[in-house]
Scaffold this motif. Structure first.
Motif, PDB file in Angstrom:
ATOM      1  N   THR A  53       7.758  29.048  38.339  1.00 53.09           N
ATOM      2  CA  THR A  53       8.171  27.645  38.332  1.00 53.09           C
ATOM      3  C   THR A  53       9.086  27.391  37.131  1.00 53.09           C
ATOM      4  O   THR A  53       8.795  27.830  36.024  1.00 53.09           O
ATOM      5  CB  THR A  53       6.934  26.725  38.222  1.00 53.09           C
ATOM      6  OG1 THR A  53       6.032  27.090  39.268  1.00 53.09           O
ATOM      7  CG2 THR A  53       7.307  25.258  38.351  1.00 53.09           C
ATOM      8  N   ARG A  54      10.174  26.690  37.384  1.00 54.93           N
ATOM      9  CA  ARG A  54      11.116  26.380  36.310  1.00 54.93           C
ATOM     10  C   ARG A  54      11.013  24.918  35.918  1.00 54.93           C
ATOM     11  O   ARG A  54      10.811  24.065  36.786  1.00 54.93           O
ATOM     12  CB  ARG A  54      12.555  26.628  36.774  1.00 54.93           C
ATOM     13  CG  ARG A  54      12.836  28.049  37.179  1.00 54.93           C
ATOM     14  CD  ARG A  54      14.328  28.277  37.308  1.00 54.93           C
ATOM     15  NE  ARG A  54      14.920  27.596  38.453  1.00 54.93           N
ATOM     16  CZ  ARG A  54      15.786  26.595  38.361  1.00 54.93           C
ATOM     17  NH1 ARG A  54      16.144  26.118  37.183  1.00 54.93           N
ATOM     18  NH2 ARG A  54      16.310  26.063  39.446  1.00 54.93           N
ATOM     19  N   LEU A  55      11.194  24.658  34.639  1.00 55.69           N
ATOM     20  CA  LEU A  55      11.363  23.272  34.222  1.00 55.69           C
ATOM     21  C   LEU A  55      12.864  23.004  34.280  1.00 55.69           C
ATOM     22  O   LEU A  55      13.621  23.522  33.469  1.00 55.69           O
ATOM     23  CB  LEU A  55      10.806  23.050  32.815  1.00 55.69           C
ATOM     24  CG  LEU A  55      10.722  21.579  32.407  1.00 55.69           C
ATOM     25  CD1 LEU A  55       9.642  21.364  31.358  1.00 55.69           C
ATOM     26  CD2 LEU A  55      12.042  21.065  31.877  1.00 55.69           C
ATOM     27  N   ALA A  56      13.279  22.229  35.289  1.00 58.19           N
ATOM     28  CA  ALA A  56      14.716  22.097  35.559  1.00 58.19           C
ATOM     29  C   ALA A  56      15.365  21.021  34.709  1.00 58.19           C
ATOM     30  O   ALA A  56      16.512  21.161  34.296  1.00 58.19           O
ATOM     31  CB  ALA A  56      14.934  21.798  37.042  1.00 58.19           C
ATOM     32  N   ALA A  57      14.650  19.930  34.443  1.00 59.35           N
ATOM     33  CA  ALA A  57      15.274  18.816  33.726  1.00 59.35           C
ATOM     34  C   ALA A  57      14.196  17.931  33.117  1.00 59.35           C
ATOM     35  O   ALA A  57      13.055  17.920  33.581  1.00 59.35           O
ATOM     36  CB  ALA A  57      16.137  17.994  34.683  1.00 59.35           C
ATOM     37  N   VAL A  78       9.547  12.731  31.364  1.00 58.44           N
ATOM     38  CA  VAL A  78       9.251  13.155  32.728  1.00 58.44           C
ATOM     39  C   VAL A  78      10.024  14.446  32.997  1.00 58.44           C
ATOM     40  O   VAL A  78      11.244  14.477  32.915  1.00 58.44           O
ATOM     41  CB  VAL A  78       9.657  12.065  33.745  1.00 58.44           C
ATOM     42  CG1 VAL A  78       9.315  12.508  35.155  1.00 58.44           C
ATOM     43  CG2 VAL A  78       8.983  10.746  33.401  1.00 58.44           C
ATOM     44  N   SER A  79       9.292  15.513  33.293  1.00 57.60           N
ATOM     45  CA  SER A  79       9.932  16.803  33.541  1.00 57.60           C
ATOM     46  C   SER A  79       9.948  17.077  35.032  1.00 57.60           C
ATOM     47  O   SER A  79       8.959  16.828  35.728  1.00 57.60           O
ATOM     48  CB  SER A  79       9.144  17.929  32.862  1.00 57.60           C
ATOM     49  OG  SER A  79       9.056  17.687  31.480  1.00 57.60           O
ATOM     50  N   THR A  80      11.074  17.601  35.510  1.00 59.53           N
ATOM     51  CA  THR A  80      11.166  18.009  36.913  1.00 59.53           C
ATOM     52  C   THR A  80      10.902  19.510  36.981  1.00 59.53           C
ATOM     53  O   THR A  80      11.583  20.293  36.325  1.00 59.53           O
ATOM     54  CB  THR A  80      12.572  17.715  37.472  1.00 59.53           C
ATOM     55  OG1 THR A  80      12.866  16.350  37.209  1.00 59.53           O
ATOM     56  CG2 THR A  80      12.639  17.991  38.961  1.00 59.53           C
ATOM     57  N   LEU A  81       9.890  19.879  37.791  1.00 64.55           N
ATOM     58  CA  LEU A  81       9.545  21.287  37.947  1.00 64.55           C
ATOM     59  C   LEU A  81       9.960  21.727  39.342  1.00 64.55           C
ATOM     60  O   LEU A  81       9.859  20.964  40.292  1.00 64.55           O
ATOM     61  CB  LEU A  81       8.038  21.490  37.799  1.00 64.55           C
ATOM     62  CG  LEU A  81       7.363  20.861  36.586  1.00 64.55           C
ATOM     63  CD1 LEU A  81       5.875  21.241  36.566  1.00 64.55           C
ATOM     64  CD2 LEU A  81       8.040  21.302  35.308  1.00 64.55           C
ATOM     65  N   THR A  82      10.419  22.971  39.453  1.00 65.14           N
ATOM     66  CA  THR A  82      10.762  23.469  40.785  1.00 65.14           C
ATOM     67  C   THR A  82      10.336  24.923  40.915  1.00 65.14           C
ATOM     68  O   THR A  82      10.464  25.697  39.963  1.00 65.14           O
ATOM     69  CB  THR A  82      12.273  23.286  41.090  1.00 65.14           C
ATOM     70  OG1 THR A  82      12.610  24.113  42.182  1.00 65.14           O
ATOM     71  CG2 THR A  82      13.135  23.671  39.911  1.00 65.14           C
ATOM     72  N   ASP A  83       9.832  25.252  42.103  1.00 67.91           N
ATOM     73  CA  ASP A  83       9.471  26.653  42.321  1.00 67.91           C
ATOM     74  C   ASP A  83      10.418  27.280  43.342  1.00 67.91           C
ATOM     75  O   ASP A  83      10.101  28.281  43.972  1.00 67.91           O
ATOM     76  CB  ASP A  83       8.016  26.785  42.772  1.00 67.91           C
ATOM     77  CG  ASP A  83       7.768  26.101  44.103  1.00 67.91           C
ATOM     78  OD1 ASP A  83       8.745  25.597  44.712  1.00 67.91           O
ATOM     79  OD2 ASP A  83       6.605  26.040  44.538  1.00 67.91           O
ATOM     80  N   THR A 138       9.899  23.632  46.478  1.00 66.76           N
ATOM     81  CA  THR A 138       9.533  22.239  46.277  1.00 66.76           C
ATOM     82  C   THR A 138       9.739  21.865  44.822  1.00 66.76           C
ATOM     83  O   THR A 138       9.748  22.724  43.941  1.00 66.76           O
ATOM     84  CB  THR A 138       8.054  22.006  46.622  1.00 66.76           C
ATOM     85  OG1 THR A 138       7.295  22.917  45.833  1.00 66.76           O
ATOM     86  CG2 THR A 138       7.781  22.228  48.081  1.00 66.76           C
ATOM     87  N   SER A 139       9.917  20.596  44.593  1.00 67.02           N
ATOM     88  CA  SER A 139       9.979  20.173  43.204  1.00 67.02           C
ATOM     89  C   SER A 139       9.026  19.006  43.002  1.00 67.02           C
ATOM     90  O   SER A 139       8.662  18.302  43.943  1.00 67.02           O
ATOM     91  CB  SER A 139      11.411  19.854  42.804  1.00 67.02           C
ATOM     92  OG  SER A 139      11.789  18.622  43.320  1.00 67.02           O
ATOM     93  N   ARG A 140       8.573  18.872  41.774  1.00 67.60           N
ATOM     94  CA  ARG A 140       7.657  17.785  41.462  1.00 67.60           C
ATOM     95  C   ARG A 140       7.853  17.365  40.025  1.00 67.60           C
ATOM     96  O   ARG A 140       8.554  18.042  39.259  1.00 67.60           O
ATOM     97  CB  ARG A 140       6.222  18.224  41.706  1.00 67.60           C
ATOM     98  CG  ARG A 140       5.852  19.416  40.835  1.00 67.60           C
ATOM     99  CD  ARG A 140       4.358  19.476  40.735  1.00 67.60           C
ATOM    100  NE  ARG A 140       3.898  20.847  40.713  1.00 67.60           N
ATOM    101  CZ  ARG A 140       2.676  21.145  40.300  1.00 67.60           C
ATOM    102  NH1 ARG A 140       1.849  20.198  39.918  1.00 67.60           N
ATOM    103  NH2 ARG A 140       2.288  22.399  40.280  1.00 67.60           N
TER     104      ARG A 140
END
Ligand SMILES: Cc1cc2nc3c(=O)[nH]c(=O)nc-3n(C[C@H](O)[C@H](O)[C@H](O)COP(=O)(O)OP(=O)(O)OC[C@H]3O[C@@H](n4cnc5c(N)ncnc54)[C@H](O)[C@@H]3O)c2cc1C
Lengths: 385, 434
Positions: B214-218, B227-232, B235-237
């Motif tokens: 999972t990456r922390l994209a932004a 608020v961090s956007t995570l993506t695998d 999906t992102s959350r």
């Protein structure tokens, strides 16, 4: 280039002088290629201060050419290639003691003779420039001069799309035969009707008879700061003394403090008889900064973040070399600008392009260009033989 | 005349080990560190009156006891600003002077890599390394809801240390899939496995979510929170926190550290090759002996090598495989206004404006990358990856040009106070550990 693959002109050296020459050739509608051993602004033009200054020039041809170049640089900055490179700003000269005061008097007389390009705005004591060091007796403020980083000027000229570019491509030989010059770049050869060689310190490698010598200068850059911003360049009158008399090499250099558009300061510079840009040392930095803080005490609150050296191309008699290369018909030299090449580059590029196109130099400057001819060294050699 | 000192920069494992070997061989040694105490990254000591978090304390205590019995001169809160071509070094801070050492040993350790991404320069975003320094010097975990993100074993270690100090992270976001390589993991040295198992037990017991692959994209700021956007990849959350600690691996820290034609310069420990604590201790000792030998014979010292160093190299290579990820490819799809160079505020757009294959000089002069106080320490790697067709591939050691001093910005006032070296004896006798 024409159908046979021959350029009207090839310029060797993408420093500020070569880039200006190439731009002017392209404006005249000539087909032009620009060649550099490394890339744009790879030598002196990318490692220097950028004072466009008449005040610091030796009286005579250099001061007159610098005046013409300053006026022309201002024109080229009006929506032209130098619009984002050239920044007008006041300049201040400071002095202490009678010798420096006399140098300032001589400067004022010189500027008056040169017309109105650079004007004396004020002449007084240290109160004239709030913030200047208390040990200073006299300050003069000049208006009309400016600052232009060499790499920014090169970038401005290279926005011209009609210049073909070749780099990294060291020229190893120039062969002139009939109406054409062959420019040998390792595996590739370019052909041109005319060549301008603006090689800076590398000049003797292709033209071994010319007395062009390296003269290194150390420069230091500070960080940004909120307080104590100088409105313009602050130059020691000792620098005028040094630059306008013999081409002496100074062990303890007079200081020049140049505020950059970024809010940083550039502090320079030494004159050292070698060509090694890695020779930058703490003791020189300390000496220069001691003198810089005496002149502008707000510098004490800054940090030095960068140190580097550039290498100027100096000529044994202190004058640049512009004119037909010895032993060639179709090769023009434009080199040896020592500490003045950025200031002179606009006019040199324009006139080098004119000469290459077969025109004579601007009449008002013809005598001054004659003084720069490389023929002066041929005469010395014949005389000596 | 006074016998010039050997200057050692960095009082971590490698530096102190080298100092003991050289002092034992009879050389006057000056060891400087910008920190207030010896210890370096791994054995960073608590501030006076704080509890601290000891790691392998016995190893450090043995080494420091050995060093303190020898005539070594220590200068803390002292910064090394570099060495010039003449062999003059500039020290600023508590010991403020120029000196011409007999030789120079650089043991400046490692630095952290943090990949730029939207929001990485926001207040409240820091590096995992910085959070760990705070934890070691203050003996307390960072407060509030903390997300640890990026890649590498440090995330797990820091997460466990925070948990033991009663503030477990809200999540550990790991770009790699370290648990998907059980066979490679088993071939790691036992010490690594034992340490990792301890951390994992702590994290599992506290139910700290570990999101792998999972990456922390932004990151964006919303009121007081981040608020961090995570993506695998599919999906992102989003995840809300008060603090985000980023970490994308460690690199050798040798920016601004030049070689010098006038004297022998040896780089040891993580500053030469980021192999961790065991290797740093070994390289420090072997390097110190190599320098002593070279000085005795008038030769150039060679970088140390040994079976232990080879084993650590192999272990680091395995760890790299275990943590392999394709996160750096994200550099090609970042929004164009993402800041790449923090010092000068230069963005991806500014980089792209330089054309397809900018040269070093263009990156610096026109792009202004590497022109700020950090000299490209933080942005150099990302500039190189962003302009490369293969952002995952190794990058050159000095993507923004050869190193040059200052290794750290020099305050003009300190420069003035720095008396040139006159060849006289140093200001304090050897053997004083202040
Ligand atoms: C410390 C310092 C401070 C200065 N301050 C100022 C100032 O304030 N104001 C000012 O006006 N001037 C200043 N100068 C001077 C100014 O920088 C130079 O005069 C000017 O840059 C010279 O430009 P150029 O094009 O002649 O040469 P350079 O910029 O040196 O360019 C020569 C080019 O030729 C190329 N070249 C050489 N040989 C070959 C070959 N065989 N084949 C292909 N390419 C080749 C090189 O790679 C190089 O790019 C300063 C210089 C220094 C060092």
């Amino acid at each position: 280039m024409n159908a046979e693959g021959i350029y009207d002109a090839v310029v060797i050296g993408a420093g500020v002088v070569g880039a200006s020459s190439a731009w002017h050739l392209a404006q005249a509608g000539l087909s032009v290629a620009l060649v550099d051993a490394e890339g744009p602004a790879a030598a002196a033009s990318g490692a220097s201060d950028g004072a466009v200054s008449v005040a610091s020039k030796k009286p005579g041809p250099l001061a007159r050419l610098a005046t013409a170049s300053l006026l022309y640089t201002r024109d080229l900055a009006q929506g032209g290639p130098l619009s984002s490179a050239y920044h007008p700003r006041p300049s201040y000269i400071f002095g202490t003691g009678s010798a420096e005061s006399a140098a300032i008097d001589a400067l004022i007389a010189k500027l008056a003779q040169l017309g109105t390009a650079v004007r004396l705005r004020a002449d007084g004591d240290a109160t004239l420039l709030p913030g200047v060091g208390t040990g200073i007796d006299r300050v003069v403020a000049l208006e009309g001069e400016g600052h232009m980083p060499g790499y920014a000027a090169v970038q401005g000229y290279l926005r011209e799309p009609r210049i073909d570019r070749f780099w990294p491509a060291p020229v190893t030989a120039l062969e002139e035969s009939g109406s054409e010059v062959r420019i040998v770049l390792g595996t590739q050869t370019l052909r041109a009707k005319r060549v301008i060689a603006a090689l800076g310190t590398a000049t003797p490698r292709l033209f071994p008879t010319l007395p062009v010598l390296p003269r290194a200068g150390q420069l230091f850059v500070t960080d940004r700061g909120l307080a104590g911003q100088l409105p313009g360049a602050l130059t020691s009158a000792a620098y005028l003394l040094a630059k306008t008399t013999a081409p002496s090499v100074l062990p303890k250099p007079p200081v020049v403090i140049d505020p950059l558009a970024t809010g940083q300061y550039l502090i320079g510079s030494t004159r050292e008889d070698h060509g090694d840009p890695t020779r930058v040392d703490f003791e020189t930095l300390r000496e220069l900064m001691l003198r810089a803080v005496e002149a502008w005490p707000a510098l004490r609150a800054r940090r030095v973040i960068r140190a580097f050296a550039g290498v100027r191309a100096a000529v044994s008699d202190g004058l640049p070399i512009v004119g037909s290369a010895p032993g060639y018909e179709r090769v023009l030299l434009a080199t040896g600008f020592e500490g003045d090449g950025i200031c002179l580059s606009a006019v040199i590029g324009r006139e080098a392009a004119r000469m290459t196109a077969g025109l004579s130099p601007d009449a008002a400057l013809a005598a001054d260009f004659a003084a720069l001819s490389p023929a002066r060294f041929a005469q010395v050699q014949e005389g000596a033989a | 005349m006074f016998n010039p000192e050997i200057l050692i920069v960095g009082a971590g494992l490698a530096g102190v080990a080298a100092a003991t070997e050289l002092a034992r061989a009879g050389h006057p040694v000056l060891i400087v560190d910008r920190a207030a105490r010896a210890g370096g990254a791994i054995h960073r000591q608590p501030l006076p009156g704080q509890a601290g978090v000891a790691t392998a304390a016995a190893r450090w205590n043995r080494l420091i006891a050995e060093a303190e019995a020898l005539p070594i001169r220590w200068a803390f809160e002292t910064r090394f600003n570099g060495v010039d071509h003449q062999g003059t070094a500039l020290l600023t801070g508590a010991e403020n002077r120029m000196l011409r050492p007999k030789a120079l040993i650089l043991t400046t350790g490692a630095r952290e890599a943090v990949r730029p991404r939207p929001g990485w320069t926001l207040p409240g975003v820091t590096t995992a390394g910085a959070a760990q320094i705070q934890l070691k010097t203050m003996g307390a975990a960072p407060q509030g809801r903390v997300v640890l993100a990026g890649s590498g074993p440090l995330l797990i270690a820091l997460g466990a240390q925070m948990t033991r100090l009663k503030n477990p992270p809200v999540a550990i976001v790991e770009a790699g899939r370290p648990f998907a390589h059980p066979l490679t993991s088993l071939r790691l040295p036992l010490g690594y496995l034992r340490e990792a198992a301890g951390y994992m037990a702590t994290l599992l017991a506290a139910r700290v979510p570990i999101l792998t692959g999972t990456r922390l994209a932004a990151i964006r700021a919303e009121g007081e929170t981040l608020v961090s956007t995570l993506t695998d990849g599919n999906t992102s959350r989003e995840i809300v926190a008060d603090m985000v600690c980023l970490h994308d691996g460690i690199r050798r820290n040798d920016i601004g550290l030049t070689d010098c034609p006038a004297l022998s310069v040896l780089r040891l420990g993580d500053c030469a090759e980021a192999l961790g604590a065991r290797a740093a201790l070994e390289a420090g000792r072997a390097g110190g002996r190599a320098m002593a030998q070279a000085l005795a014979t008038g030769t150039t010292p060679t970088a140390p090598n040994s079976p232990l160093l080879d084993r650590e190299r192999a272990a680091q290579a395995r760890l790299a495989r275990i943590y392999a990820h394709d996160d750096f490819a994200a550099l090609h799809s970042l929004p164009s206004d993402t800041v790449i160079c923090r010092c000068e505020g230069r963005t991806l757009d500014d980089l792209r404006a330089l054309g397809p294959a900018p040269r070093t000089r263009e990156l610096r002069l026109l792009g202004r990358f590497g022109m700020g106080p950090c000299q490209g320490r933080f942005c150099g790697e990302w500039v190189a990856r962003a302009i490369s067709d293969t952002p995952q591939a190794p990058v050159p050691a000095h993507p923004l040009g050869e190193p040059r001093w200052p290794a750290a910005p020099i305050a003009v006032a300190d420069l003035h106070a720095a008396a040139p070296d006159t060849g006289a004896a140093p200001p304090h006798p050897h053997g004083v550990h202040e």
